[in-house]
Design a protein around this motif. Sequence first.
Motif, PDB file in Angstrom:
ATOM      1  N   ASP A 116       0.546  -1.596  -0.175  1.00  0.00           N
ATOM      2  CA  ASP A 116       0.288   0.217   0.374  1.00  0.00           C
ATOM      3  C   ASP A 116       0.592   1.496  -0.107  1.00  0.00           C
ATOM      4  N   LYS A 117       1.533   0.964   0.503  1.00  0.00           N
ATOM      5  CA  LYS A 117       2.734   2.152   1.316  1.00  0.00           C
ATOM      6  C   LYS A 117       3.462   2.996  -0.086  1.00  0.00           C
ATOM      7  N   LEU A 118       4.381   1.010  -0.898  1.00  0.00           N
ATOM      8  CA  LEU A 118       5.075   1.552  -2.777  1.00  0.00           C
ATOM      9  C   LEU A 118       4.298   2.589  -3.244  1.00  0.00           C
ATOM     10  N   PHE A 119       2.610   2.164  -3.105  1.00  0.00           N
ATOM     11  CA  PHE A 119       1.811   2.425  -4.655  1.00  0.00           C
ATOM     12  C   PHE A 119       1.710   3.546  -4.108  1.00  0.00           C
ATOM     13  N   LEU A 120       1.355   3.821  -2.768  1.00  0.00           N
ATOM     14  CA  LEU A 120       1.056   5.769  -2.496  1.00  0.00           C
ATOM     15  C   LEU A 120       2.215   6.374  -2.898  1.00  0.00           C
ATOM     16  N   ILE A 121       3.838   5.780  -2.609  1.00  0.00           N
ATOM     17  CA  ILE A 121       4.993   7.156  -2.594  1.00  0.00           C
ATOM     18  C   ILE A 121       5.415   7.054  -4.271  1.00  0.00           C
ATOM     19  N   ASN A 122       5.272   5.045  -5.256  1.00  0.00           N
ATOM     20  CA  ASN A 122       6.257   5.401  -6.297  1.00  0.00           C
ATOM     21  C   ASN A 122       5.349   6.818  -6.817  1.00  0.00           C
ATOM     22  N   ALA A 124       6.428   7.769 -10.081  1.00  0.00           N
ATOM     23  CA  ALA A 124       6.779   7.618 -11.494  1.00  0.00           C
ATOM     24  C   ALA A 124       5.445   7.622 -12.473  1.00  0.00           C
ATOM     25  N   PRO A 125       5.241   9.046 -12.727  1.00  0.00           N
ATOM     26  CA  PRO A 125       4.274   9.173 -13.988  1.00  0.00           C
ATOM     27  C   PRO A 125       3.206   8.158 -15.453  1.00  0.00           C
ATOM     28  N   SER A 126       4.580   7.267 -15.445  1.00  0.00           N
ATOM     29  CA  SER A 126       4.564   6.198 -16.040  1.00  0.00           C
ATOM     30  C   SER A 126       5.436   4.926 -15.446  1.00  0.00           C
ATOM     31  N   LEU A 127       4.277   3.438 -16.307  1.00  0.00           N
ATOM     32  CA  LEU A 127       4.900   2.278 -15.788  1.00  0.00           C
ATOM     33  C   LEU A 127       5.576   1.698 -16.685  1.00  0.00           C
ATOM     34  N   ASP A 128       6.329   0.497 -16.583  1.00  0.00           N
ATOM     35  CA  ASP A 128       7.503  -0.234 -16.931  1.00  0.00           C
ATOM     36  C   ASP A 128       6.668  -1.566 -17.000  1.00  0.00           C
ATOM     37  N   ARG A 129       6.440  -1.508 -16.268  1.00  0.00           N
ATOM     38  CA  ARG A 129       5.722  -3.102 -15.705  1.00  0.00           C
ATOM     39  C   ARG A 129       5.767  -3.308 -14.540  1.00  0.00           C
ATOM     40  N   LEU A 130       4.310  -3.852 -14.343  1.00  0.00           N
ATOM     41  CA  LEU A 130       3.480  -4.130 -13.468  1.00  0.00           C
ATOM     42  C   LEU A 130       2.986  -5.552 -12.927  1.00  0.00           C
ATOM     43  N   ARG A 131       4.342  -5.579 -11.788  1.00  0.00           N
ATOM     44  CA  ARG A 131       4.044  -7.388 -12.046  1.00  0.00           C
ATOM     45  C   ARG A 131       3.485  -7.646  -9.877  1.00  0.00           C
ATOM     46  N   ILE A 132       2.563  -8.340  -9.849  1.00  0.00           N
ATOM     47  CA  ILE A 132       1.837  -8.728  -8.706  1.00  0.00           C
ATOM     48  C   ILE A 132       1.824  -9.901  -8.317  1.00  0.00           C
ATOM     49  N   HIS A 133       2.429 -10.970  -7.889  1.00  0.00           N
ATOM     50  CA  HIS A 133       2.773 -12.692  -7.785  1.00  0.00           C
ATOM     51  C   HIS A 133       2.073 -12.125  -6.230  1.00  0.00           C
ATOM     52  N   VAL A 134       0.520 -12.852  -5.794  1.00  0.00           N
ATOM     53  CA  VAL A 134       0.463 -13.553  -4.345  1.00  0.00           C
ATOM     54  C   VAL A 134      -0.061 -15.209  -4.533  1.00  0.00           C
ATOM     55  N   PRO A 135      -0.529 -15.252  -3.027  1.00  0.00           N
ATOM     56  CA  PRO A 135      -1.635 -17.057  -2.861  1.00  0.00           C
ATOM     57  C   PRO A 135      -2.876 -16.910  -3.045  1.00  0.00           C
ATOM     58  N   ALA A 136      -3.480 -17.144  -3.295  1.00  0.00           N
ATOM     59  CA  ALA A 136      -4.308 -17.509  -3.044  1.00  0.00           C
ATOM     60  C   ALA A 136      -5.373 -17.151  -1.160  1.00  0.00           C
ATOM     61  N   VAL A 137      -6.026 -16.016  -1.672  1.00  0.00           N
ATOM     62  CA  VAL A 137      -6.191 -15.128  -0.005  1.00  0.00           C
ATOM     63  C   VAL A 137      -7.595 -15.312  -0.170  1.00  0.00           C
ATOM     64  N   ASN A 138      -8.267 -14.999   0.983  1.00  0.00           N
ATOM     65  CA  ASN A 138      -9.932 -15.196   1.170  1.00  0.00           C
ATOM     66  C   ASN A 138     -10.373 -13.300   0.941  1.00  0.00           C
ATOM     67  N   TYR A 139     -11.363 -13.517   0.952  1.00  0.00           N
ATOM     68  CA  TYR A 139     -12.338 -12.330  -0.046  1.00  0.00           C
ATOM     69  C   TYR A 139     -11.360 -10.967   0.305  1.00  0.00           C
ATOM     70  N   ASP A 140     -11.814 -10.605   2.053  1.00  0.00           N
ATOM     71  CA  ASP A 140     -11.129  -9.178   2.808  1.00  0.00           C
ATOM     72  C   ASP A 140      -9.731  -8.647   1.778  1.00  0.00           C
ATOM     73  N   ASP A 141      -9.167  -9.820   1.427  1.00  0.00           N
ATOM     74  CA  ASP A 141      -7.606  -9.778   0.988  1.00  0.00           C
ATOM     75  C   ASP A 141      -7.640  -9.452  -0.288  1.00  0.00           C
ATOM     76  N   ARG A 142      -8.474 -10.007  -0.946  1.00  0.00           N
ATOM     77  CA  ARG A 142      -8.194 -10.064  -2.502  1.00  0.00           C
ATOM     78  C   ARG A 142      -9.269  -8.616  -2.729  1.00  0.00           C
ATOM     79  N   GLN A 143      -9.775  -7.748  -1.798  1.00  0.00           N
ATOM     80  CA  GLN A 143      -9.648  -6.472  -2.212  1.00  0.00           C
ATOM     81  C   GLN A 143      -8.343  -5.634  -2.062  1.00  0.00           C
ATOM     82  N   CYS A 145      -5.120  -6.905  -2.850  1.00  0.00           N
ATOM     83  CA  CYS A 145      -4.739  -7.511  -4.506  1.00  0.00           C
ATOM     84  C   CYS A 145      -5.700  -6.585  -5.221  1.00  0.00           C
ATOM     85  N   SER A 146      -7.199  -6.502  -5.298  1.00  0.00           N
ATOM     86  CA  SER A 146      -7.896  -5.347  -6.844  1.00  0.00           C
ATOM     87  C   SER A 146      -7.133  -4.272  -5.991  1.00  0.00           C
ATOM     88  N   ARG A 147      -6.947  -3.199  -4.841  1.00  0.00           N
ATOM     89  CA  ARG A 147      -6.914  -1.779  -5.370  1.00  0.00           C
ATOM     90  C   ARG A 147      -5.282  -2.076  -5.736  1.00  0.00           C
TER      91      ARG A 147
END
Length: 440
Positions: A116-122, A124-143, A145-147
Amino acid sequence: MDRSMEPPSKRIHATENQPMEPPSKRIRGAQDDRLSDLPDCLLHSILSFLESRQVVRSSVLSRRWKNIWRSVPCLDIDFTLFRRQARCRSRKCCVTDYGRMKVCAKEWRPFVEFSDKLFLINSAPSLDRLRIHVPAVNYDDRQACSRWISRGVQRSPTVIDIHMDSSWGWGKWFLPDLGSKSYRLTRILLHGVQLDDSFAEQLRCGYPVLEHLSLVKCFYRIGDIVSGTLTHLTIDDCVGHHGFSDGIVVAAPRLTSLRTSLSTSGWPDGIYVTHTPSLVKASLCVTSWYHTKASFLDNLYRIFNIPHLELFGFNMMVNLLQISDKLPQFNNVRTLLINRCDLKTNVNIKTLDHFLQSMSSLEKLTLQNCEFTDRSKRRTSRAKWRNIALESQNLMSFKCDNLEVIEFKHSKDDGIDELFELLMGLWRNLGKTNIKLTKV
């Protein structure tokens, strides 16, 4: 006169009126930090090869690096780097998704806070790569990830790599609509993501420069993949919504490479490839043959007839010959690679022979990780190997004037001499063909 040879008193007198550098500065000067002298764009390029947690840690290297990480045009978060070495013994801090995947809350919460802090502090006006690697989590934690996904796609990334690792199977995420933010997108890599009609519509007209698309363990509700810019497509172990579509249509005039793993239970009609005049390479794997339909075979044979073909699993050819008595002619095939080839029995040798007879224009044949003998039995004597080779001479009636090379890729050196004698018996009719052994 060399000043280094002067007496110490003279050397001190010569510099006594000049301010002397502190020892710390002299040490820093001796250690020339050329990397920090590079412009920000090059430092960003170097840090882009690292995961975001490692990028943040680079801020302690020097004052020059203190704020560089804030503007790196890559956001790469990977939960595996937050896992502890020892397994969590307390069940109270672990959450379970469908009873299959456990995630320790003591590991997950710091990961969420960092991301959360990383996405707020970064900045860069545009991204060369967006990579998100997470395990299977419950509904609250998926929110959470969607954020992260929503915030990342707002930066107009060039590459999107979303990986939801789950031992249960297919994930629960939907890729959001990128809208006008997709004008730079050239590569999409999705693992464990749900796809619907909106994704198909974006492929059709919303990604103007997209070239690479990889779908692995995705749950789809789309009936076709249509793109005027796509050049490389991977569809691996994906499942369609029950009752929505029995197959998928691929229409991409610039497509040059197709890699797919499918089953008759997941896709009864398979993949129908059309309007792909540039397709020259395909890698195929069929994992199941339950209730094979004629449409599945027709679509599969359509993919077979291209210049460069790779088949994974010898059972594919065995099942095809059991289902259909006669194979069509694949006259466009120039190179054929068969991985995990099983030639321990005469039936399988004849099966390979039938396939090769349908490829009259074949120029190179590669057999990788093949098995010619049952290693669980005793070591066969050299004399018996010669008898096996002689008995196998009449099993291969295939002749091809265009075949130049037969390459065998192996990972072990055991039995190479015996293998060579067996091969000489199998391909005695191909006197002008070179046989090549390659260790991989």
